[in-house]
Design a protein around this motif. Structure first.
Motif, short mmCIF file in Angstrom:
data_model
loop_
_atom_site.label_atom_id
_atom_site.label_comp_id
_atom_site.label_asym_id
_atom_site.label_seq_id
_atom_site.Cartn_x
_atom_site.Cartn_y
_atom_site.Cartn_z
N ASP A 201 23.61 33.06 -57.10
CA ASP A 201 23.96 34.47 -57.36
C ASP A 201 24.29 35.21 -56.07
O ASP A 201 24.88 36.29 -56.10
CB ASP A 201 22.81 35.19 -58.08
CG ASP A 201 22.86 34.96 -59.58
OD1 ASP A 201 23.88 34.42 -60.06
OD2 ASP A 201 21.88 35.31 -60.27
N ASN A 202 23.89 34.63 -54.96
CA ASN A 202 24.21 35.25 -53.66
C ASN A 202 25.66 34.99 -53.24
O ASN A 202 26.07 35.37 -52.15
CB ASN A 202 23.27 34.71 -52.58
CG ASN A 202 21.86 35.20 -52.79
OD1 ASN A 202 21.60 36.40 -52.70
ND2 ASN A 202 20.94 34.29 -53.11
N ILE A 203 26.39 34.29 -54.09
CA ILE A 203 27.81 34.04 -53.80
C ILE A 203 28.63 34.93 -54.72
O ILE A 203 28.46 34.87 -55.94
CB ILE A 203 28.16 32.55 -54.05
CG1 ILE A 203 27.30 31.65 -53.16
CG2 ILE A 203 29.64 32.31 -53.83
CD1 ILE A 203 27.31 30.20 -53.58
N GLU A 204 29.46 35.74 -54.14
CA GLU A 204 30.29 36.62 -54.98
C GLU A 204 31.39 35.82 -55.65
O GLU A 204 31.87 34.84 -55.11
CB GLU A 204 30.92 37.71 -54.11
CG GLU A 204 29.94 38.82 -53.79
CD GLU A 204 30.61 39.92 -53.00
OE1 GLU A 204 31.77 40.25 -53.28
OE2 GLU A 204 29.95 40.44 -52.08
N ASN A 205 31.78 36.28 -56.83
CA ASN A 205 32.91 35.63 -57.49
C ASN A 205 34.13 35.80 -56.61
O ASN A 205 34.48 36.92 -56.24
CB ASN A 205 33.17 36.26 -58.85
CG ASN A 205 32.13 35.81 -59.86
OD1 ASN A 205 31.76 34.65 -59.90
ND2 ASN A 205 31.63 36.74 -60.64
N PRO A 206 34.75 34.71 -56.26
CA PRO A 206 35.82 34.82 -55.27
C PRO A 206 37.13 35.30 -55.88
O PRO A 206 37.38 35.10 -57.06
CB PRO A 206 35.97 33.40 -54.78
CG PRO A 206 35.63 32.58 -55.98
CD PRO A 206 34.60 33.35 -56.76
#
Lengths: 267, 238
Positions: free
Chosen positions: B13-18
Motif C-alpha cells: 500500500d506504500n506504493i502509489e498506483n502508477p
C-alpha cells in the motif's frame, strides 16, 4: 560452493536462522512473458566472500533480443567470476573498485561476444542490462548499464545509489551488447555506512523508485515497511518466500507485467 | 501464487498506483476519391478501412495493459487535412465512418501528423507521463497531389520524415493499397523502413497486426529496436 564463498544464491541451510550480513534475491517471470510463452529473461547472482566483500549482479535480457535470457545469465555469471578471480589474485583496495568494475563489465561483454560467436549469432541477440554492486564491509559502489536501480539505506535515509540513464522513451535502453556501451556505463561514487541495500531490474522500478519531476528518489515508506517486516523473519527460505510474495503481489503486477528481479543485502 | 502468511497488501500500500506510460499512434489515412473503388473482394476500400478501425479498437481493448497505455489520433487527407480525432485513449476511441473526396493532400497530412506527435510528447513531459516512441501509420492508395518531387513541400516532408525517424522522434510506417504509387511512397518513407504494399483484401489482418504491435511495444522492453510481429498482410517494397 567455492571454498572462499560464505553464501550464495542457493544456500543448503535455508532453514537455519539467517543473520546479517546476508543477501537474498530472486528473479520471477512476468505475466506478459508467460502469456507470450517467453522465458524469464532476468537473471541474478550474488556472493558473500570470506574477505567481507560481497558482489551482486542483476541483469534484464531485452524482450526484443532472441537469446536475451542466455545473455542475462552469461552476464551475471561472467561478471561475478571475473571479480572473484581478481580478488583471489590481487590485493584489493577500495580505491580500485571503480577500475575493477569497469574491467568486469568489459569482461562480461567479451563473454557475450564469445557466446554469440560460438552460437554463430549476432551479439545483439544477447542484449541485456547489467548492474553490479560491490560491497566492502559497509561501503558500496555500483556500476550499471541500462535500466533498473540500486538503493541503499545509510543513516536512516534511503538513497538512490545508481539509477537508469535518462532516456526519452520509457522502453529504450542501451544494452551491454551495444557498440556504444562504454559511453553508457555509469559507476557510482562510494557510499559508506550502509545498513541495507536493494538492487532490482526495471520490472520493479516503478514500485521502488519514484520519479519526482526529473529526480529519481527511493520509495522510502515502502522500503521501510518492507525491511521492518523482513527483519522479523528468521530463515532464508522465509525471507525468500516473502520477497517472492512482494514481487508477485497485485501491486507489483499492476505496475509492470515484465520479469522482475529483487536482490536484498542486509549488512 | 502469493501466499497469505505475510501482510503483503499493507506493505505494498506504500506504493502509489502508477501513471501508465503512454504509446501514441497517429493513423494518417487517405480519404481521396479513389478510396471508394472496390478491391478484388468487391468491398469498397473506404468501407474496409472503416471496419478496420473498429477491429483495431476492439482488439486493443481486449488487452488489459495496452488498453491503459495506447492512445490514438486519426487524421485524414483528401482535398484538405482533417484531424478527425485528436489523441484519445483507444478505450475511448469511437471510430467514425469516414467518407471520401477529391485529391490526396498527403504531404500536408504527414507534416500535421508529425506536429501532433511532437505536441503530444511535450504534453506528456509537462504532465510527468513516461512514454514510448510514437508511431505514425500512413495508409494510402495513391500518390500525393499537393507536392511534387523536389518542390518545397516535398523537401520539407522528406526532411521531416527521414530526420524524425533517424533521430528517434517517431516510427514512420507507410502502407500502400493498390494502386498506390509505391515508387513515390518509397522516397517518402524512411530508408530504414520501406513502405509495405497491402496484399489484396488484407485490411483486417493489417489492423490486427497494428493492434498486436501496439501490445508488443507497450508490454515489454524492446530496447533500441522493436521487434514487431511478422506483417503477413503485406509485402515490403524493394
Amino acid at each position: 560452493m567455492d571454498p572462499d564463498t560464505v553464501s550464495e544464491n542457493t544456500d543448503l541451510n535455508s532453514e537455519n536462522n539467517l543473520d546479517a550480513p546476508y543477501i537474498v534475491g530472486l528473479s520471477i517471470i512476468g505475466t506478459s512473458h508467460e502469456k507470450n510463452e517467453l522465458p524469464c529473461q532476468d537473471a541474478n547472482k550474488f556472493k558473500i566472500l570470506e574477505s567481507g566483500i560481497s558482489i551482486i549482479a542483476v541483469s534484464d535480457g531485452l524482450g526484443s533480443a532472441a537469446h536475451s535470457e542466455i545473455g542475462a545469465t552469461v552476464a551475471v555469471d561472467s561478471v561475478i567470476n571475473f571479480i572473484m578471480n581478481y580478488l583471489d589474485e590481487n590485493k584489493f583496495s577500495v580505491d580500485d573498485s571503480s577500475v575493477l568494475l569497469k574491467s568486469a563489465f568489459e569482461f562480461a561483454r567479451n563473454a557475450l561476444k564469445m557466446k554469440a560467436n560460438s552460437d554463430q549469432q549476432p551479439i545483439q541477440g544477447y542484449a541485456c542490462t547489467l548492474i553490479v554492486v560491490l560491497i566492502i564491509e559497509k561501503t558500496a559502489i555500483v556500476a550499471q548499464i541500462g535500466d533498473g536501480a540500486v538503493i541503499a539505506k545509510t543513516q536512516n535515509d534511503y538513497k538512490a545509489v545508481s539509477v537508469p540513464e535518462e532516456q526519452e522513451y520509457v522502453n529504450e535502453v542501451t544494452p551491454l551488447t551495444s557498440s556504444s556501451w562504454e559511453g553508457s556505463l555509469k559507476v557510482s561514487p562510494l557510499f559508506s555506512d550502509i545498513e541495507t541495500l536493494v538492487a532490482f531490474t526495471d520490472g520493479c522500478q516503478r514500485a521502488i523508485l519514484i520519479k519526482n519531476r526529473s529526480i529519481m528518489e527511493a520509495n522510502s515508506p515502502f522500503l521501510e515497511a518492507f525491511f521492518s517486516y523482513l527483519n522479523t523473519l528468521s530463515t532464508r527460505s522465509e525471507k525468500e518466500q516473502f520477497l517472492k510474495d512482494i514481487i508477485e503481489s497485485k501491486k507489483f503486477s499492476d505496475i509492470s507485467d515484465d520479469d522482475k528481479t529483487l536482490v536484498v543485502a542486509v549488512l | 501464487m502469493v501466499s497469505d502468511r505475510f501482510p503483503i497488501d499493507a506493505i505494498t500500500d506504500n506504493i502509489e498506483n502508477p501513471q501508465q506510460p503512454h504509446v501514441a499512434t497517429v493513423l494518417l489515412v487517405d480519404t481521396s476519391g479513389s478510396m471508394t473503388l472496390p478491391t478484388a473482394n468487391g468491398k469498397r476500400k473506404i468501407d474496409e478501412l472503416n471496419e478496420g478501425l473498429t477491429l483495431f479498437r476492439d482488439d486493443v481493448i481486449g488487452d488489459d495493459l495496452t488498453r491503459k497505455r495506447a492512445e490514438i489520433a486519426l487524421v485524414t487527407f483528401d482535398d484538405k487535412v482533417t484531424t478527425v480525432q485528436d489523441f484519445i485513449s483507444v478505450e475511448n476511441f469511437n471510430p467514425p465512418v469516414l467518407s471520401t473526396a477529391g485529391n490526396t493532400y498527403m504531404g500536408q497530412g504527414i507534416l500535421q501528423a508529425i506536429e501532433m506527435v511532437e505536441t503530444r510528447k511535450t504534453e506528456y513531459k509537462n504532465q510527468g507521463i513516461s512514454y514510448f516512441r510514437p508511431w505514425i501509420f500512413l495508409i494510402t492508395d495513391g500518390a500525393p497531389t499537393d507536392m511534387n518531387v523536389g518542390d518545397s513541400l516535398w523537401s520539407s516532408v522528406i526532411r521531416s520524415v527521414h530526420e524524425g525517424e533517424k533521430k528517434g522522434k517517431f516510427s514512420f510506417f507507410a502502407v500502400g493499397i493498390e494502386p498506390a504509387d509505391m515508387e513515390t511512397l518509397k522516397k517518402i518513407a524512411p530508408p530504414a523502413r520501406p513502405p509495405i504494399l497491402l496484399k489484396e483484401g488484407k485490411f483486417k489482418e493489417m489492423f490486427v497486426w497494428l493492434s498486436k504491435s501496439q501490445q508488443r511495444v507497450s508490454g515489454s522492453k524492446p530496447g533500441d529496436q522493436t521487434e514487431l510481429p511478422p506483417a503477413g498482410w503485406g509485402q515490403v517494397a524493394t
